[in-house]
Design a protein around this motif. Structure first.
Motif, PDB file in Angstrom:
ATOM      1  N   SER A  77       1.250  -1.324   0.019  1.00 13.56           N
ATOM      2  CA  SER A  77       0.108   0.161  -0.375  1.00 13.56           C
ATOM      3  C   SER A  77       1.104   1.376  -0.004  1.00 13.56           C
ATOM      4  CB  SER A  77      -0.889   0.088   1.303  1.00 13.56           C
ATOM      5  OG  SER A  77      -1.366  -1.098   1.533  1.00 13.56           O
ATOM      6  N   ASN A  78       1.738   1.226   0.752  1.00 16.09           N
ATOM      7  CA  ASN A  78       2.790   2.337   0.754  1.00 16.09           C
ATOM      8  C   ASN A  78       3.530   2.649  -0.353  1.00 16.09           C
ATOM      9  OD1 ASN A  78       2.288   3.445   3.362  1.00 16.09           O
ATOM     10  ND2 ASN A  78       4.138   2.057   4.143  1.00 16.09           N
ATOM     11  N   ALA A  79       4.188   1.938  -1.189  1.00 18.70           N
ATOM     12  CA  ALA A  79       4.802   1.686  -2.508  1.00 18.70           C
ATOM     13  C   ALA A  79       3.511   2.618  -3.271  1.00 18.70           C
ATOM     14  CB  ALA A  79       4.704   0.683  -2.745  1.00 18.70           C
ATOM     15  N   ASN A  80       2.127   2.002  -3.578  1.00 19.28           N
ATOM     16  CA  ASN A  80       1.146   2.086  -4.088  1.00 19.28           C
ATOM     17  C   ASN A  80       1.377   3.610  -3.926  1.00 19.28           C
ATOM     18  OD1 ASN A  80       1.070  -0.129  -5.427  1.00 19.28           O
ATOM     19  ND2 ASN A  80      -0.666  -1.458  -4.302  1.00 19.28           N
ATOM     20  N   LEU A  81       0.666   4.476  -2.595  1.00 16.89           N
ATOM     21  CA  LEU A  81       0.830   5.372  -2.589  1.00 16.89           C
ATOM     22  C   LEU A  81       2.074   6.381  -3.458  1.00 16.89           C
ATOM     23  CD1 LEU A  81      -0.530   8.129  -1.646  1.00 16.89           C
ATOM     24  CD2 LEU A  81       0.315   7.257   0.855  1.00 16.89           C
ATOM     25  N   LEU A 138       1.635   8.335  -6.505  1.00 16.00           N
ATOM     26  CA  LEU A 138       0.998   9.250  -7.010  1.00 16.00           C
ATOM     27  C   LEU A 138       1.569  10.563  -6.202  1.00 16.00           C
ATOM     28  CD1 LEU A 138      -2.228   8.992  -7.591  1.00 16.00           C
ATOM     29  CD2 LEU A 138      -1.878   6.642  -6.322  1.00 16.00           C
ATOM     30  N   GLU A 139       2.001   9.974  -5.438  1.00 16.38           N
ATOM     31  CA  GLU A 139       3.081  11.233  -4.595  1.00 16.38           C
ATOM     32  C   GLU A 139       4.129  11.482  -5.456  1.00 16.38           C
ATOM     33  OE1 GLU A 139       3.235  10.477   0.658  1.00 16.38           O
ATOM     34  OE2 GLU A 139       4.832   9.244  -0.855  1.00 16.38           O
ATOM     35  N   LYS A 140       4.684  10.949  -6.429  1.00 18.41           N
ATOM     36  CA  LYS A 140       5.586  10.970  -7.031  1.00 18.41           C
ATOM     37  C   LYS A 140       4.628  12.480  -8.042  1.00 18.41           C
ATOM     38  CE  LYS A 140       9.711   9.051 -10.329  1.00 18.41           C
ATOM     39  NZ  LYS A 140       8.478   9.782 -11.871  1.00 18.41           N
ATOM     40  N   PHE A 141       3.593  11.367  -8.957  1.00 24.60           N
ATOM     41  CA  PHE A 141       2.900  11.989 -10.042  1.00 24.60           C
ATOM     42  C   PHE A 141       2.830  13.635  -9.463  1.00 24.60           C
ATOM     43  CE2 PHE A 141      -1.114  12.655 -12.432  1.00 24.60           C
ATOM     44  CZ  PHE A 141      -0.949  12.765 -13.434  1.00 24.60           C
ATOM     45  N   VAL A 142       2.090  13.793  -8.438  1.00 19.75           N
ATOM     46  CA  VAL A 142       1.716  15.035  -7.756  1.00 19.75           C
ATOM     47  C   VAL A 142       2.697  15.664  -7.707  1.00 19.75           C
ATOM     48  CG1 VAL A 142       0.314  16.021  -5.910  1.00 19.75           C
ATOM     49  CG2 VAL A 142      -0.760  13.769  -6.604  1.00 19.75           C
ATOM     50  N   ALA A 143       3.704  15.631  -7.636  1.00 24.00           N
ATOM     51  CA  ALA A 143       4.799  16.504  -6.743  1.00 24.00           C
ATOM     52  C   ALA A 143       5.220  16.575  -8.846  1.00 24.00           C
ATOM     53  CB  ALA A 143       5.854  15.377  -6.350  1.00 24.00           C
ATOM     54  N   GLU A 144       4.957  16.230  -9.672  1.00 23.82           N
ATOM     55  CA  GLU A 144       5.553  16.200 -10.829  1.00 23.82           C
ATOM     56  C   GLU A 144       4.233  17.349 -11.974  1.00 23.82           C
ATOM     57  OE1 GLU A 144       8.849  12.599 -11.306  1.00 23.82           O
ATOM     58  OE2 GLU A 144       6.798  12.789 -11.945  1.00 23.82           O
ATOM     59  N   THR A 145       3.201  17.541 -11.305  1.00 20.42           N
ATOM     60  CA  THR A 145       2.444  18.458 -12.037  1.00 20.42           C
ATOM     61  C   THR A 145       1.495  18.735 -11.054  1.00 20.42           C
ATOM     62  OG1 THR A 145       2.169  15.501 -12.491  1.00 20.42           O
ATOM     63  CG2 THR A 145      -0.002  16.936 -13.413  1.00 20.42           C
ATOM     64  N   GLU A 154       1.795  13.619   6.387  1.00 15.61           N
ATOM     65  CA  GLU A 154       1.752  12.825   7.310  1.00 15.61           C
ATOM     66  C   GLU A 154      -0.426  11.976   7.924  1.00 15.61           C
ATOM     67  OE1 GLU A 154       2.055  16.812   9.882  1.00 15.61           O
ATOM     68  OE2 GLU A 154       2.684  15.391   8.183  1.00 15.61           O
ATOM     69  N   THR A 155      -0.918  12.448   7.251  1.00 10.66           N
ATOM     70  CA  THR A 155      -2.442  12.756   7.104  1.00 10.66           C
ATOM     71  C   THR A 155      -3.476  11.801   5.710  1.00 10.66           C
ATOM     72  OG1 THR A 155      -3.206  14.547   6.732  1.00 10.66           O
ATOM     73  CG2 THR A 155      -3.377  14.636   9.090  1.00 10.66           C
ATOM     74  N   ARG A 156      -2.016  11.425   5.165  1.00  9.95           N
ATOM     75  CA  ARG A 156      -2.447  11.078   3.869  1.00  9.95           C
ATOM     76  C   ARG A 156      -2.880   9.441   3.697  1.00  9.95           C
ATOM     77  NH1 ARG A 156       2.416  12.992   0.093  1.00  9.95           N
ATOM     78  NH2 ARG A 156       0.956  15.554   1.100  1.00  9.95           N
ATOM     79  N   SER A 157      -3.393   9.565   3.587  1.00 14.11           N
ATOM     80  CA  SER A 157      -3.651   7.841   3.324  1.00 14.11           C
ATOM     81  C   SER A 157      -3.139   7.137   2.262  1.00 14.11           C
ATOM     82  CB  SER A 157      -5.585   7.512   3.175  1.00 14.11           C
ATOM     83  OG  SER A 157      -5.466   6.204   2.800  1.00 14.11           O
ATOM     84  N   CYS A 168      -5.893   2.293  -3.528  1.00 13.91           N
ATOM     85  CA  CYS A 168      -4.161   2.113  -3.578  1.00 13.91           C
ATOM     86  C   CYS A 168      -4.228   0.271  -2.728  1.00 13.91           C
ATOM     87  CB  CYS A 168      -2.770   2.810  -3.165  1.00 13.91           C
ATOM     88  SG  CYS A 168      -3.235   4.238  -4.683  1.00 13.91           S
ATOM     89  N   GLY A 169      -4.617   0.197  -2.038  1.00 12.33           N
ATOM     90  CA  GLY A 169      -4.480  -0.769  -1.262  1.00 12.33           C
ATOM     91  C   GLY A 169      -3.364  -1.804  -1.895  1.00 12.33           C
ATOM     92  N   ALA A 170      -3.922  -2.677  -0.617  1.00 15.43           N
ATOM     93  CA  ALA A 170      -2.930  -3.697  -0.852  1.00 15.43           C
ATOM     94  C   ALA A 170      -2.796  -5.262  -2.263  1.00 15.43           C
ATOM     95  CB  ALA A 170      -2.640  -4.929   0.167  1.00 15.43           C
TER      96      ALA A 170
END
Length: 372
Positions: A272-276, A279-286, A297-300, A345-347
């Motif tokens: 799940s963390n790897a899936n998130l 998304l984090e990489k995409f948002v940072a670049e977009t 820290e509150t991000r699911s 983005c679950g397991a």
């Protein structure tokens, strides 16, 4: 340009969620079908569902696990109707399901409640929760993508009970079990199981409350967990209150076996963390997309909720385009949440499928907004 590579599995719904990788309906152990759930074989399957859940999650000694009707909602309602009223109640709500628990406590049970509320994307002030009272909260807000960061805000020496709706958190997030007295979840979330059945986990403190306190209101049969002032232990050994779907039970056992096979709950959390992270990489670049949660820290890492620099109609167009192309199904934001996307983005979701999805989000956004 339109991307060429599509996710192999486009199921990114937040419930029912994607089946596990390699899932094959024909490989389920269906020896219980057509048999009574109270037969030896039926009860054994239900008991294994309880015991394997406890073992895989690493629950503390004395915690009981039961299969109950009504999915996660049924499990939460059982706890509320059976346990509340002995003390004052604090309820936290920052998304639709917490709002529902608050409404039920005030309008149906007619309790006096201290409400701690926040808008979508935010958490209430956790420091203001009074643990002399019973406390109800969701660990992860499925409809907002906002989770509590940890359990440090819950004292070990609390007087009241903590009732935690953890349906989109269990098997995907670290849970401090000793700080939680009631934990609920459903099979349809992180493990990609079927709906209609809930899991109810009780601490010894919750059991003590059940055996020493009787609510003033009439108790529906489906919510009754005691008999003669004692806990109905059979509920937590496979003797369910009502008739479950034995096919859904077989499906859940298959999911639990998969968790054991891949390395246990540590691996489902890691997935799940790897899936998130995708998304984090995409948002940072977009530039046109952001997380709905206001702080990292509150991000699911399961129900990932995103806001877009687009109108609600443009977002709907994006969702329809991705659905039509067979790229992503059911990723529109929850109906009561701000307009945006909600990507599970679950397991059971493969990281490679999320990697393939990201270029399609760019394409759909450009298509939906080019006329603006």
């Amino acid at each position: 340009m339109q991307p060429q590579v599509k996710p192999r599995n486009p199921n990114f719904s937040s419930g029912p969620c994607s089946k596990r990788p390699g899932y094959d309906l024909t490989k389920l152990d269906v020896s219980t079908l057509g048999r009574s759930h109270r037969s030896t074989i039926g009860k054994a399957a239900l008991q294994r569902a309880c015991e394997d859940t406890a073992a895989i999650l690493g629950l503390p000694d004395g915690y009981r696990v039961g299969v109950v009707p009504g999915s996660d909602t049924g499990a939460v309602e059982m706890a509320m109707w059976s346990l509340l009223g002995a003390r004052a109640v604090d309820i936290l709500q920052w998304e639709s399901f917490g709002k529902g628990w608050l409404s039920d406590a005030t309008k149906e049970l007619k309790l006096v409640v201290n409400a701690h509320e926040a808008d979508y994307g935010l958490l209430p002030d956790l420091s203001k929760v009074n643990f002399e009272n019973d406390v109800i909260f969701t660990w992860n807000g499925t409809t907002s993508g906002v989770k509590v960061p940890n359990g440090d805000w819950i004292p070990d020496n609390r007087a009241g009970l903590t009732i935690c709706d953890a349906t989109s958190a269990v098997f995907a997030m670290e849970m401090p079990w000793e700080k939680l007295d009631v934990i609920t979840f459903s099979w349809q979330k992180v493990l990609g199981g079927e709906g209609a059945h809930g899991m109810l986990i009780l601490s010894p403190r919750a059991v003590e409350r059940l055996e020493t306190y009787k609510p003033s209101w009439p108790m529906p049969k489906l919510f009754r967990m005691t008999s003669g002032g004692k806990l109905s232990e059979g509920i937590f050994k496979g003797d369910t209150i009502n008739t479950p779907s034995m096919l859904a039970v077989a499906d859940y056992l298959d999911a639990l076996d998969w968790v054991k096979a891949i390395g246990g709950v540590k691996e489902t959390i890691a997935r799940s963390n790897a899936n998130l992270a995708v998304l984090e990489k995409f948002v940072a670049e977009t530039s046109w997309i952001n997380f709905l949660p206001q702080t990292p820290e509150t991000r699911s890492n399961t129900s990932v909720c995103l806001t877009l620099d687009a109108t609600p109609e443009q977002v709907k167009t994006m969702v329809k385009l991705l659905d039509k192309e067979g790229v992503a199904y059911d990723i529109g934001a929850y109906r009561d949440a701000p307009a945006g996307l909600r990507i599970w983005c679950g397991a059971t979701v493969e990281q490679a499928d999320l990697d393939a999805l990201m270029p399609w989000l760019n394409w759909a956004y450009q298509e939906a907004t080019k006329a603006a």
